[in-house]
Write a protein that holds these residues in place. Structure first.
Motif, short mmCIF file in Angstrom:
data_model
loop_
_atom_site.label_atom_id
_atom_site.label_comp_id
_atom_site.label_asym_id
_atom_site.label_seq_id
_atom_site.Cartn_x
_atom_site.Cartn_y
_atom_site.Cartn_z
N GLU A 106 0.84 -1.21 0.00
CA GLU A 106 0.00 0.00 0.00
C GLU A 106 0.88 1.26 0.00
O GLU A 106 0.60 2.21 -0.73
CB GLU A 106 -0.90 -0.04 1.25
CG GLU A 106 -2.11 0.85 1.22
CD GLU A 106 -3.04 0.57 0.04
OE1 GLU A 106 -3.61 1.54 -0.46
OE2 GLU A 106 -3.17 -0.61 -0.38
N ARG A 157 3.93 1.54 -1.14
CA ARG A 157 4.57 1.69 -2.47
C ARG A 157 3.59 2.35 -3.42
O ARG A 157 3.97 3.21 -4.22
CB ARG A 157 4.94 0.30 -3.02
CG ARG A 157 6.22 -0.24 -2.45
CD ARG A 157 6.77 -1.34 -3.37
NE ARG A 157 7.61 -2.25 -2.63
CZ ARG A 157 7.37 -3.55 -2.46
NH1 ARG A 157 6.28 -4.10 -2.98
NH2 ARG A 157 8.19 -4.29 -1.77
N LYS A 158 2.30 1.94 -3.32
CA LYS A 158 1.28 2.50 -4.21
C LYS A 158 1.15 4.02 -3.96
O LYS A 158 1.18 4.82 -4.88
CB LYS A 158 -0.07 1.82 -3.93
CG LYS A 158 -0.69 1.19 -5.19
CD LYS A 158 -2.11 0.78 -4.96
CE LYS A 158 -2.22 -0.57 -4.26
NZ LYS A 158 -3.60 -0.87 -3.82
N GLY A 160 4.08 5.84 -5.13
CA GLY A 160 4.38 5.63 -6.55
C GLY A 160 5.72 4.97 -6.76
O GLY A 160 6.42 5.23 -7.74
#
Ligand SMILES: Cc1cc2nc3c(=O)[nH]c(=O)nc-3n(C[C@H](O)[C@H](O)[C@H](O)COP(=O)(O)OP(=O)(O)OC[C@H]3O[C@@H](n4cnc5c(N)ncnc54)[C@H](O)[C@@H]3O)c2cc1C
Length: 325
Positions: free
Chosen positions: A318, A320-321, A324
């Motif tokens: 999550e 990393r999302k 980005g």
């Protein structure tokens, strides 16, 4: 009563983070107690004298001398004493770093002043300064007031908030002539402390710490990734350090480092009082532990009961999302 902020370190014009915090705390206290905020710019901090004015000092006294080239506690205590002599009865705030722990008792002795170490707060209550510090390994907080007019408080990193700097703020800067003799301690070796991504554990806004519950050194890579994603640093419990999973400079706690980040994430750490003593002042504490009865949940603001092997990978994905990455 005046408030003296003892300053060393810093980066050229900019006072060190610890000094900026103490100046912010001193300014707020001075508004209540009256008196001036006097900065002591010792050794290399001489360059930051005007920076100290911008961060809240009314007056800065510089003491520079070859004996202050190394972080020699006796020489620094003698230099701080010279400034305190000029300040009259005062509250003296000393940064709670390694040098501070050596300087504060020496300075208090020279001034025949009461000393409170490890302060988490200094307040002005009923016409006197009151210091708050953890006792019994962090299980309780003690409030102490010195009997002496001049008093020395050794203040933990991030216990006080810096002010926004005011460029061009007016204040007096004066260099004092001193004759310091070299201390009795000789520096034999200098070693650069290992930092991750340039963030020192004590200064990191986010600390991700692992304990014995991680089961080995490998899961610390996941903590390092989280720290990297959020610009934080990795901490550890003594148990993880003793197991050789991570080096001792990462240890948080009574016999390790004291941290007070905006966010402290404890993974697989039970929350022994000796660990909590070093992190209980964190603004938000998140604990991940598979035992719902683990004591860490008593100090945590957010608790996740579960196996870190399930919780952390989802958290990292999550993150990393969001980042980005
Ligand atoms: C004089 C003295 C000084 C000390 N100084 C310090 C100090 O500075 N710092 C410090 O940390 N300690 C210090 N200690 C040691 C301290 O008392 C504890 O022994 C230590 O903090 C325990 O470390 P831990 O929480 O990692 O391990 P444990 O107490 O063994 O806890 C491990 C935790 O991990 C959880 N867990 C296990 N598996 C998982 C999993 N898969 N997922 C999620 N959770 C899991 C368990 O439920 C448990 O709560 C000191 C002790 C003494 C006597």
């Amino acid at each position: 009563m005046n408030i003296v902020v003892i300053g060393w370190g810093g980066d050229g014009h900019a006072p060190s983070a610890a000094v900026r915090e103490l100046l912010g705390g001193a300014r707020r206290l001075a508004q209540q107690s009256g008196g001036q905020v006097i900065g002591a710019a010792l050794g290399g901090a001489a360059k930051a004298a005007t920076g100290m004015i911008e961060y809240g000092a009314d007056r800065v006294l510089i003491v520079d001398h070859p004996a202050l080239a190394e972080l020699d506690a006796e020489a620094y205590a003698a230099a701080a004493h010279v400034v305190c002599d000029q300040a009259g009865d005062a509250l003296v705030l000393v940064p709670g770093d390694r040098l501070g722990w050596e300087v504060a008792p020496r300075l208090a002795h020279r001034l025949a002043a009461g000393l409170v170490t490890d302060c988490l707060a200094v307040d002005w209550e009923g016409g006197r300064f009151v210091m708050t510090k953890p006792v019994y390994g962090g299980k309780a907080m003690a409030k102490l007031a010195a009997r002496t007019a001049t008093q020395v408080a050794l203040v933990r990193a991030r216990a006080m908030e810096p002010l926004e700097p005011q460029t061009g703020r007016a204040g007096d800067v004066e260099a004092l002539n001193v004759n310091l003799s070299p201390g009795r301690v000789k520096l034999l070796e200098r070693k650069q402390e290992e930092t991750q991504g340039q963030v020192r554990l004590e200064d990191a806004p986010v600390v991700v710490s692992g304990g014995r519950g991680l089961g080995g050194p490998e899961p610390f890579r996941m903590l390092e990734e989280i720290a990297q994603l959020v610009g934080g640093a990795v901490g550890a419990s003594l148990a993880a350090v003793d197991a050789g999973w991570i080096s001792p400079q990462h240890q948080v706690g009574q016999t390790g480092k004291s941290v007070a980040p905006d966010l402290y994430i404890a993974v697989g750490i039970s929350g022994a009082s000796q660990h909590v003593a070093g992190m209980s002042n964190s603004k938000t504490i998140v604990a991940i532990n598979k035992d719902p009865e683990a004591p860490i949940f008593r100090v945590a603001h957010i608790g996740v009961v579960g196996d870190y092997k399930e919780v952390l990978p989802a958290f990292v994905a999550e993150l990393r999302k969001i980042k980005g990455a």
